[in-house]
Design a protein around this motif. Structure first.
Motif, PDB file in Angstrom:
ATOM      1  N   ILE A  16       0.837  -1.092  -0.374  1.00  0.00           N
ATOM      2  CA  ILE A  16       0.216  -0.209   0.054  1.00  0.00           C
ATOM      3  C   ILE A  16       1.175   1.320   0.251  1.00  0.00           C
ATOM      4  CG2 ILE A  16      -0.363   0.005   2.664  1.00  0.00           C
ATOM      5  CD1 ILE A  16      -3.436   0.885   2.458  1.00  0.00           C
ATOM      6  N   GLY A  17       1.990   0.985   0.605  1.00  0.00           N
ATOM      7  CA  GLY A  17       3.017   2.258   0.697  1.00  0.00           C
ATOM      8  C   GLY A  17       3.449   2.587  -0.750  1.00  0.00           C
ATOM      9  N   GLU A  18       3.794   1.921  -1.721  1.00  0.00           N
ATOM     10  CA  GLU A  18       3.772   1.401  -2.783  1.00  0.00           C
ATOM     11  C   GLU A  18       2.985   2.249  -3.779  1.00  0.00           C
ATOM     12  OE1 GLU A  18       7.981  -1.802  -2.940  1.00  0.00           O
ATOM     13  OE2 GLU A  18       5.481  -2.557  -3.321  1.00  0.00           O
ATOM     14  N   GLY A  24       0.601   8.921  -5.863  1.00  0.00           N
ATOM     15  CA  GLY A  24       0.167  10.595  -5.536  1.00  0.00           C
ATOM     16  C   GLY A  24      -0.969  10.883  -4.487  1.00  0.00           C
ATOM     17  N   VAL A  25      -1.213   9.381  -3.944  1.00  0.00           N
ATOM     18  CA  VAL A  25      -1.868   9.242  -3.137  1.00  0.00           C
ATOM     19  C   VAL A  25      -1.536   9.075  -1.140  1.00  0.00           C
ATOM     20  CG1 VAL A  25      -4.032   9.541  -5.058  1.00  0.00           C
ATOM     21  CG2 VAL A  25      -3.209   7.156  -3.626  1.00  0.00           C
ATOM     22  N   LYS A  26      -2.396   9.179  -0.610  1.00  0.00           N
ATOM     23  CA  LYS A  26      -2.420   9.065   0.875  1.00  0.00           C
ATOM     24  C   LYS A  26      -2.872   7.157   1.189  1.00  0.00           C
ATOM     25  CE  LYS A  26      -0.816  12.814   2.327  1.00  0.00           C
ATOM     26  NZ  LYS A  26       0.564  13.196   3.348  1.00  0.00           N
ATOM     27  N   PRO A  27      -1.976   6.046   1.603  1.00  0.00           N
ATOM     28  CA  PRO A  27      -3.069   5.939   1.941  1.00  0.00           C
ATOM     29  C   PRO A  27      -3.752   5.079   2.690  1.00  0.00           C
ATOM     30  CG  PRO A  27       0.090   5.564   2.850  1.00  0.00           C
ATOM     31  CD  PRO A  27      -0.373   6.679   2.270  1.00  0.00           C
ATOM     32  N   TRP A  33     -11.264   4.089  -0.471  1.00  0.00           N
ATOM     33  CA  TRP A  33     -11.213   3.707  -1.901  1.00  0.00           C
ATOM     34  C   TRP A  33     -11.596   2.673  -2.221  1.00  0.00           C
ATOM     35  CZ3 TRP A  33      -7.341   6.861  -6.052  1.00  0.00           C
ATOM     36  CH2 TRP A  33      -7.545   8.103  -5.964  1.00  0.00           C
ATOM     37  N   GLU A  34     -11.367   1.179  -1.624  1.00  0.00           N
ATOM     38  CA  GLU A  34     -10.711  -0.104  -1.509  1.00  0.00           C
ATOM     39  C   GLU A  34     -13.188  -0.312  -1.616  1.00  0.00           C
ATOM     40  OE1 GLU A  34      -8.964  -2.286   0.338  1.00  0.00           O
ATOM     41  OE2 GLU A  34      -6.917  -1.442  -0.525  1.00  0.00           O
ATOM     42  N   GLY A  47      -1.625 -10.472   8.217  1.00  0.00           N
ATOM     43  CA  GLY A  47      -1.513  -9.296   9.378  1.00  0.00           C
ATOM     44  C   GLY A  47      -2.230  -8.220   8.595  1.00  0.00           C
ATOM     45  N   ASN A  48      -2.889  -8.911   7.602  1.00  0.00           N
ATOM     46  CA  ASN A  48      -4.087  -7.936   6.957  1.00  0.00           C
ATOM     47  C   ASN A  48      -3.656  -6.946   6.077  1.00  0.00           C
ATOM     48  OD1 ASN A  48      -6.659  -8.567   6.885  1.00  0.00           O
ATOM     49  ND2 ASN A  48      -7.565  -6.777   8.150  1.00  0.00           N
ATOM     50  N   ARG A  49      -2.178  -7.644   5.363  1.00  0.00           N
ATOM     51  CA  ARG A  49      -1.064  -6.174   4.104  1.00  0.00           C
ATOM     52  C   ARG A  49      -2.000  -6.665   3.290  1.00  0.00           C
ATOM     53  NH1 ARG A  49       3.592  -4.896   6.570  1.00  0.00           N
ATOM     54  NH2 ARG A  49       4.442  -4.834   3.675  1.00  0.00           N
TER      55      ARG A  49
END
Length: 139
Positions: A16-18, A24-27, A33-34, A47-49
């Motif tokens: 999610i960080g990548e 160009g948006v924050k995590p 949006w999901e 761990g729900n990553r």
């Protein structure tokens, strides 16, 4: 005014960080949006990553463009994506997906410029499934 986004690296999965940096948006925006766009379904592991695939990153960039650059609302962007999906499906002749040849990935031709052939540590069955999922999205 269009923002220039960095090119997508040739990776199978993105954290999610990548994705946040590439789009160009924050995590926290991606997590929101999901909930709003059914097309975004990142794989979740321990761990729900979240792990996003290439086509999901492209979809996020499209959503970002609709919302931030074209001025759509969330529901307007959702409707526009739905219309684009219907238009893409109706533009193809019936049975085109069935007429496509089976997917047989061949990595033997890939190599770095002036270097040895690339070697991949990829399970062919999982790669085939992923390619077929992408084909189903496109067709």
């Amino acid at each position: 005014m269009s923002t220039v986004l960095p090119p997508l690296p040739a990776k199978r999965y993105f954290t999610i960080g990548e994705v946040a940096q590439l789009c160009g948006v924050k995590p926290h925006v991606l997590r929101y949006w999901e909930q709003e766009f059914t097309q975004l379904r990142p794989m979740k592991r321990r761990g729900n990553r979240r792990y996003y695939q290439h086509h999901e990153v492209l979809m996020i960039r499209r959503i970002r463009e609709l919302l931030y650059e074209q001025g759509f609302t969330i529901s307007g962007a959702r409707n526009r994506l739905h219309e684009l999906g219907l238009a893409a499906r109706s533009a193809r002749p019936d049975g085109v997906a069935e007429a496509l040849p089976p997917i047989e990935p061949d990595f033997s031709a890939l190599q770095l410029a002036d270097g040895p052939p690339l070697e991949f540590d990829v399970d062919p069955a999982s790669l085939r499934r992923e390619l077929e999922e992408i084909r189903a999205i496109l067709f």
